[in-house]
Each structure stands twice: as C-alpha cells, then as structure tokens.
Design an enzyme around this catalytic site. Structure first.
Site, PDB file in Angstrom:
ATOM      1  N   GLU A 461       0.774  -1.051  -0.195  1.00 48.86           N
ATOM      2  CA  GLU A 461       0.010  -0.006   0.004  1.00 48.86           C
ATOM      3  C   GLU A 461       0.948   1.114   0.102  1.00 48.86           C
ATOM      4  O   GLU A 461       1.241   1.736  -1.031  1.00 48.86           O
ATOM      5  CB  GLU A 461      -0.815  -0.066   1.110  1.00 48.86           C
ATOM      6  CG  GLU A 461      -1.932   0.977   1.199  1.00 48.86           C
ATOM      7  CD  GLU A 461      -2.875   0.613   2.081  1.00 48.86           C
ATOM      8  OE1 GLU A 461      -4.117   1.670   2.118  1.00 48.86           O
ATOM      9  OE2 GLU A 461      -3.036  -0.516   2.925  1.00 48.86           O
ATOM     10  N   GLU A 736      -1.748   0.928  13.438  1.00 45.80           N
ATOM     11  CA  GLU A 736      -2.909   1.266  12.732  1.00 45.80           C
ATOM     12  C   GLU A 736      -4.148   1.198  13.511  1.00 45.80           C
ATOM     13  O   GLU A 736      -4.970   2.025  13.457  1.00 45.80           O
ATOM     14  CB  GLU A 736      -3.094   0.487  11.459  1.00 45.80           C
ATOM     15  CG  GLU A 736      -4.123   0.589  10.476  1.00 45.80           C
ATOM     16  CD  GLU A 736      -4.066   0.042   9.169  1.00 45.80           C
ATOM     17  OE1 GLU A 736      -4.624   0.482   8.302  1.00 45.80           O
ATOM     18  OE2 GLU A 736      -3.285  -1.048   9.310  1.00 45.80           O
TER      19      GLU A 736
END
Length: 941
Positions: A461, A736
């Site tokens: 990502e 996260e």
C-alpha cells in the site's frame, strides 16, 4: 536604547538547514530570519536586505516588524543565477549587526533551459528485466570551477560520476503526480569531475513509476518504460560552460540487480558485477513524447539515510529444514538492512526477509499482505562485501537472514531512511509510558514521511491517504519542519482533483476508479484542513493563496451533495474509521453515524474556507462561505442534536466533533454534550472509543467542557483500547489499530493491520498544547498561548518548538505543594500565560520567564465524604474505582473491569453509597452481598 544580536542567516522560502540553497525553483523567494537574543523592550521597527549578485551589492530598506516570509526585494532570479543575501534589523534608529549571508542558486526555471532529452534503453530494461544502467563518457580539458548536474527520471535512479555516488540522496526523484509534475534535483558535482576522461552513469529502478503500486496488485501505472533526463553543466576556470546532455549517444547495459520493487524488494547477482562478465548492452532511444513543461524543482528535502541502528539481539531459528538468523533492531524503522559478509563461496545466496513483529517466534508476514519485502544476493566470492539495496525500502523491526552462519551482531545494522525533515518539536514528562508514546509518534512520522505522507511503510500500500494526513497534520507540523514537504503534497492534491471538486482518497492517486473519487468526509476535507493547518503553524498565507481554488472546489462539491437541506447524508463514507468496536474486516463499521460525521465536516470545511478567504482579503467569498457554514451548523443541530445536548448515535466521536467545531447552538447544549461525552468515557472504563476521525478531538472536547481530568484518565489508560496499551505491549511506533497486537500476543487477523501508522498518534498535538501547554495563538506563533493543564499523575512536563520566530519552550514541575512554570518566548512574539489554579493571565514579551504558584493538584488530595458523592464521583476516583471494579470481577458480577464501568451508565447520578445496588439490584444474585460489602468497606468515611 535596546539592542539585539545579529539575526540568523535568512531562510529562503521553506528550505531548512544552515547551508546554501541549490537549485531553487522560485525566482522571487521569500525571506525569513530569527533574532536569537534581544534586550527587554526591543522591537523590530525595520529591516534591511542586502542582495549580492555578480559581485554587485544592492540594499533594500523596509519599515515594519515583519520577519517571516517577507517578499523578495530585488529583481527576480534567472536560471542558474547565484545570489548572496543577508539582513540586519533595527529598533528605531539602532541597527543590529549583519546576519551571516545565505547563498541561493536558482535551478532551471524555464523549459528552454533544458537541452537534455529523456532517453530509454532499447532491448533491455523492460519490466521484470534486470535494472539498466545508462551512461556516457566525456572528456574535461583544463580546470573546473563549477559543475552542476540536473537530473530526473521515470522510475528512480542512483547516479555515479567516475564510480562515486554523486550524493547520499536515495529513491530520487521521488513520487509526484507524474502526469502533472515531475521533480528534478540539482547536484553540485564539482569535486567529482577530474581533468581528462570521466564517466557519468545512472542505475534506473522501477520505483513508484513502474513497480507495484497500491493494494490491487497493479504495475506500471504511470508507464511501462524507464527513462532518464540528465544535464551536466561544467564551468571552467576561464568561465566557459560545457554542457553534457542525455541524448541518443548514451549507452545502456544491464546491472547486477536482476529484480527490484518497492513492495517485494531487490534481488542481486553480484557475479554480474565481476569484470569480464558478459552483461547485455544496448543503445538508447530519445523520448520526444515526454513533456518537459511538467518538470519542477525539488524545493523540499530529499530522501536520504538518516541514521543507522545496531542489532539489539541475534538468535538462530529452524526454517525449512535448515537454519536462519533473526535480528531484532529494537525499533520499528523504515529503510533496509546493511550486512557485512566474508568468507562465503561464490554462488552462495543470502536472503533477508523483513517484518514489524514476531508471532510464535517467526516473522509475522500476514500484515505485509502480498508484499514480499525480501532482499537477496548471490555472492561473487569470499572477499568481504557490504550488502544493502538501493532501489527499495522496507518497514520492519525484525529481519530474518539466511545463508550466513555465525552472524555477528556488529556485522548487521538497520539503515533508517526518510525525507530529511528538520526536527522542530519535543515533549517530555515524568511519565515513562507517555514519553515512549510520544517517541513512537516521532518514529511513525519519520517512517511514513518518505517523499509523501503515507499510511504505512511495509505492506502493499504505502499510499498518501488524505484522511490520515489531515488528522495528523497538527502533530506533524509541530514535530518537524513540514512546510515544503506538505506544500508539495498539496500541489499534487490540487492537480489530482477532478473538475467537479472531488478529491481522491489517496494523493498521488493510484486507485483510479469510481470509488477513489467518491467524495468522502474527513478524507476529501484534507483539501481545506491541511492548508489551514499549515497557515496556522507557519504563518504562510501563500499556501492559502495557492490552494484556495482547490479548497473552494471541494466545499462547492460537498455543499452540492448536501443540497438545500444542508445535510450531507447517504453514499459512501469511511466514517469514524477503525473505531475500536469495528470488526477486523469492517473498519468502517463504527458506532458513530457517518451522516453526522459528514455533515460536521461540511460545516468545518466551509468555515475554514471562509476564514482563508478573509485572510486573503476576499470579503465576498468569506461572507458567502461563512453563511454556508452557519446554515450547515443550523441544519446539523436541528437534525442531530436534542434539546438536552444528545448528539445522534451517542458516541464519543460525534460529541468530540460537535464540541470542538462549535456545532451546538446553545451553551446549555454544549455543557450537556460535554457531560455526556465525559460519561461515555467514564463508563467505557476511561478507554478510547474513537477511530481516526474522533481521536484528534476527544481530549480537546473534554477539556473545553470542563472535564480535563477525564481526558487525563483517558490519556493515561493502559488497557486495550488506549494510547498506552501498545506501549505496554512493546510498541515502538504507532499502530494502525488499537489492537494491532492483541493481549495474547497474536496479530489482529484483519487483512489491514499495520504497526507503523501515524494517525492515532494525533493525540501528541494535545500533549504539546495542553499537557505541556505550548500552543500557537496567531498564525506562525506570532502570539503564543502558554496554558498547561497538569495531569495529577505527572510531576513534570515540558515542550519546546522551533517556531518561525525562534525557539519557544515551556516546562513545569510540581514539588512540595508548589507549581513552577518556566517559559521561553522568542524575539518578535508575545505570550499569553495562564497560571494553573489561578485566575491570572499574563502577557509577556521575549525572554525567559518563571513563576511559582500553589500546586492546583494539591487541593484534590484527601479523603472524600462519599455520603455526599455520586457514582460519577466514584468512577473519577481512580484508586477507589479500581478496587471496587476488581471486587465486582472477583464476585463474578462482571467478566472484567471494563464491563463493570459499562454497568453503571444508568446510575451515574445515584449516591455513591448505593453503587453496590447499581451493580446488583437483585438481592438473590450470588455476588450481591460480596459487592455491597466491598462498597461499604471502600466508601466508609
């Protein structure tokens, strides 16, 4: 008459550092300076700028007190022009000494300045083939006075001149919205040129241009051919300029790097680098299809190695029938492994795999998803060699190395890379876990600010998610000098924005699908919030001027979506992304209503646009969008706020937004909403209940409504979910998810789990502004607010920040009933000082200041008369509540302490002495007698 020290050498635009500015892309760069010291009463009333070009000096006198981003006073710079600038400042008729000079050299400012052409290799260097090297030979006659290399590429490059790297820059030219802007760098290579024969070469890698990019397994999103643009200009001592430009005469060959990818890593066969190895060679093709008008100077710091970390632990594990070595560097970082090996036979393969955490003693690679994150080398012989990649990077704390037996710890290190941002902010306290949390925020900023602000550095990502950055912007701008870095990213945001105003969810945009341009609250609002944050922290109104069309287009788009009722509802939204209650695979399933969040952001963006227009003197626009913001606030209150201050969906995040952004129409509703937010935190056992959107605001909202002690309990909670829970689990960066690593040591099974993700670290901004008490009161810190809110659990805290005017700092400590506050105010600013526990508000000028007052925390000590207290008061007493909740768990009434708090939501106004009955209204329950006895014992006066 008061005097001052000489000012610092003028800063050129937002270029940081003490050295010369090379290759500036601005013909009229603004100037800034600080005055390190001045006597009391000194105020700048004028300044003088001396500009020296071609040996001729010109001085410009200007009246006024401005010293940050003042206009360039002279004629514009021309391409390649070298100019020296210095300043002095005056207080009435008394002038300071001159500052040291700063040299600025312009880059290639016009497309016509380029004689070079983009060139691509022919017959080699195609996708999935070995990395190519493009090179040329040239001869230099006579002595060299100066040599400049201007370079860019489709892909990334490593440039060498006569076998030596031209700089320590890595991953150049970086990542921009390539269709709109392609960055070039300027290098001083004077010392690398030799008289006689020279060779200039560029190793090209896939990088962001052609490698894998995004989580859809796409490749070559920008193009399928690597290309180079290089222009070397050598000036002799006689003044003659010789230009060597990339053209069809260059040659190409394959390198020893047989595969390279940012996600998957780099594979090298060092036997291919041995003299005489028959590497394929070929010609190059001139690319006249590349638009040189997209070239832009690199007016932000480069990516480079920042430091190296030694191995902390090394041990051997069994793997695939053999052995491998695990190396723990003690810190989750971003970069690559540098490994020294010797005595191994030719053909030996060494493989290095990377991961952020271990699970069951092995690398936890599930969070990498499809990214291989593997570097490997085939050795050419037994001589000592240093192995490190140059065309990739990884996010990791642990490395697994196979192919090397008896690995010595001193032979391996983690090379940390990132954009070379100047550190500008610090925080410290008496709380070890809190300090580690702040350090984790710093590491996550460094690790994710690699040319653009990314979400994570390790998986498939690593994208510039707009929502993450707008949430984290205030923290980032305190910790590091991000003005040029984020200004560059905002330019790409505006370039990627659709004509209808829609903002992609990631910038640069690689998703390129319908969803990617579906307007999403908090994500698209980066278009308004980030420019405003930069203006507030730097005082640069220029960023508002540049971004205003983008800001306006976004607000017009979402206002159109909301329609005449001014409620932005329905459609796709991320909502309060990664709320702690969200299932592992459904990060958007938050308790907060996404329509509430979307409408709140419409009000916020409209208000910021109005304020930006007002700063720029565009009164009609300011009035228009201020009226829109008020219409949205009115609609929000009518649709989502009850008369008693309840906000629809009754979640921590919606109250945080409504309070922080002034969406509650009456003082009573604001007070009651604050009370409800505090109660939700209390009955969640002071654990966080927000995702990305609510997290930056929840502590501010609590403090603003009189519940700062609740905010402190929330901040210092260590149970999951909380900010400090990851620290107790050994985290060295921000996760996260609140539970990226679960209490049993297992990795969260969600397909989206990162251990280096800065968004939830946005609370650090509150540490700086509230816990320590250092905040900007006017754009650029021209006025400063000093207002510490000292948590009872801390004995001292401090913050300092390099403002545009110089260093500002605050430090407080408590001892023996006294609270002592020390403050440093930079020259050119004033500070408004709020002394805790008193009504005193003092205005002070530059210099060092110190006050001592009675410790406001001392009055909170002592035994409470529980007969006059409520269950709410009981929850607020951490020591008593912990004992009572533990008793409830032991009595079998609730499974854990969190459930104990939740059980009391309906009884907060009940007398504390009745808490046992609140837990167990039914006398027949087996635990009733035990909990009531425990409550009686704890609450007896």
């Amino acid at each position: 008459m008061a005097s001052c020290a000489a000012p610092t050498a003028p800063r050129i635009e937002h270029h940081s550092g003490d050295g010369s500015v090379l290759g500036s892309g601005c013909s009229r760069p603004r100037l800034s300076w600080t005055v390190p010291r001045a006597e009391t009463g000194w105020v700048q009333t004028g300044y003088e700028v001396e500009v020296t070009r071609a040996g001729v000096s010109e001085q410009f006198h200007v009246a006024g007190d401005q010293q940050v981003l003042v206009p360039w006073p002279a004629e514009p710079l021309s391409s390649r022009e070298v100019t020296s600038v210095r300043v002095r400042v005056a207080h009435e008729q008394q002038w300071s000494p001159w500052s040291p000079p700063r040299t600025v050299e312009a880059g290639l400012l016009q497309t016509a300045d380029w004689s070079a052409h983009f060139i691509s290799p022919l017959g080699l260097g195609a996708d999935l083939m070995p990395a190519p090297v493009l090179s040329t030979n040239f001869t230099v006659l006579g002595h060299v006075a100066q040599a400049r290399l201007y370079a860019s590429a489709h892909g990334i490059y490593v440039a060498t001149l006569n076998g030596r790297r031209i700089s320590d820059n890595v991953l150049a030219p970086g990542w921009t919205s390539y269709e709109h802007r392609l960055r070039y760098h300027t290098y001083d290579v004077t010392d690398l040129i030799v008289e006689g024969d020279n060779q200039l070469g560029f190793l090209l890698g896939n990088g962001w241009y052609r490698g894998r990019l995004g989580y859809m397994n796409d490749r070559a999103l920008y193009g399928d051919r690597l290309a180079l643009l290089a222009q070397l200009e050598v000036t002799s001592t006689e003044g003659t300029v010789h230009t060597l430009a990339s053209d069809g005469s260059w040659t190409a060959r394959e390198s020893e790097i047989v595969a390279d990818d940012l996600y998957d890593g780099q594979r090298s066969d060092l036997r291919r680098a041995v003299a005489g190895y028959p590497l394929p060679t070929g010609a190059v093709e001139v690319r006249d299809d590349v638009d040189l008008s997209t070239l832009t100077a690199a007016d932000l710091p480069p990516i480079r190695p920042l430091q190296s970390l030694p191995a902390q632990q090394v041990w051997t594990i069994a793997r695939h029938g053999g052995q491998a070595t695990i190396v723990d560097f003690g810190q989750n970082g971003v970069g690559w492994v540098r490994l020294r090996v010797r005595g191994l036979a030719a053909g030996t393969e060494i493989v290095i795999r990377h991961a952020e955490v271990l699970e069951d003693g092995q690398l936890a690679t599930l969070p990498l998803r499809s990214a291989q994150a593997t570097d490997s080398w085939i050795l050419a012989g037994a001589e000592e060699v240093v192995l490190e990649p140059s065309l990739t990077f990884h996010g990791f704390r642990y490395a697994e190395i196979s192919g090397v037996s008896d690995l010595r710890p001193e032979d391996v290190e983690l090379v940390v890379v990132g954009t070379d941002l100047e550190r500008t902010g610090w925080f410290s306290s008496s709380h070890e876990l809190l300090d580690r949390l702040h350090e984790n925020v710093v590491w996550s900023t460094r690790g994710n600010f690699v040319d653009i602000p990314t979400d994570c550095p390790q998986r498939d990502e690593r994208l510039g998610w707009t929502g993450d950055l707008q949430i984290f912007g205030p923290t980032a701008t305190f910790l590091f000098d991000t003005a040029a870095f984020l200004g560059n990213w905002l330019t790409d945001l505006a370039a990627e924005q659709l004509p209808d105003g829609s903002v992609p969810h990631v910038v640069p945009d690689v998703n390129r699908n319908e969803l990617a341009f579906t307007p999403a609250a908090a994500w698209g609002d980066a278009a308004t919030i980030v420019p405003w944050t930069l203006y507030q922290r730097t005082g640069d109104a220029g960023v508002l001027e540049r971004q205003l069309p983008s800001m306006r287009a976004w607000v017009d788009k979402i206002a159109d979506l909301a329609g005449p009722d001014r409620l932005w509802s329905g459609g796709f939204q991320y909502g309060d992304w990664l709320d702690p209650t969200a299932p592992p695979e459904e990060a958007d399933k938050a308790v907060s209503d996404p329509d509430v969040i979307a409408t709140a952001h419409l009000a916020r963006s409209a208000q910021l646009l109005a304020q930006a227009a007002a700063v720029l003197g565009r009164d009609d626009e300011a009035d228009k969008y201020a009226a829109l913001a008020q219409e949205v606030r009115t609609a929000f209150a009518a649709a989502y706020v009850s008369p008693v201050g309840r906000v629809h969906s009754d979640a921590q995040a919606v109250y945080a937004l409504a309070i922080a952004w002034d969406l509650l129409p009456t003082p009573a509703q604001r007070r009651l909403a604050g009370q409800r937010l505090a109660d939700l935190v209390r009955t969640n056992d002071f654990r966080i209940g927000t995702g990305f959107v609510g997290t930056p605001l929840v502590c501010d909202a609590l403090a603003a409504t009189g519940h700062v002690d609740v905010a402190h309990r929330l901040l210092l909670q260590t149970q999951c979910p909380s900010w400090l829970y990851p620290v107790t689990m050994g985290a060295t960066t921000i996760w996260e998810r609140w539970d990226s690593l679960r209490p049993d040591g297992s990795v969260n099974p969600g397909g989206m789990t990162s251990f280096n993700h800065y968004a939830l670290g946005a609370v650090a901004d509150w540490l700086h502004r509230s816990v320590a008490g250092l905040a900007s009161a006017e754009p650029g810190y021209r006025r400063i607010t000093i207002a510490p809110s000292p948590p009872a659990a801390l004995t001292h805290a401090a913050a300092r920040h390099l403002t545009p005017y110089g260093e500002a700092s605050v430090a407080w400590e408590r001892a023996e009933g006294q609270f002592t506050l020390s403050v440093l105010v930079p020259v050119g600013t004033q500070a408004e000082v709020h002394l805790p526990g008193t009504e005193q508000v003092l205005t002070v000028g530059h210099g060092e200041h110190r006050w001592s007052v009675a410790d406001p925390g001392a009055s909170r000590s002592g035994v409470r008369d529980w007969s006059k207290a409520t269950v709410r008061d009981l929850l607020d007493d951490e020591q008593v509540w912990t004992q009572l909740a533990t008793a409830a768990v032991q009595a079998g009434i609730v499974p854990d302490v969190g459930a104990a708090a939740a059980k009391l939501l309906k009884y907060l106004d009940t007398s504390a002495t009745r808490v046992g009955f609140a837990f167990v209204p039914d006398d027949r329950f087996p635990g009733a007698a035990a909990i009531r006895a425990a409550a009686y014992r704890l609450l007896s006066c």
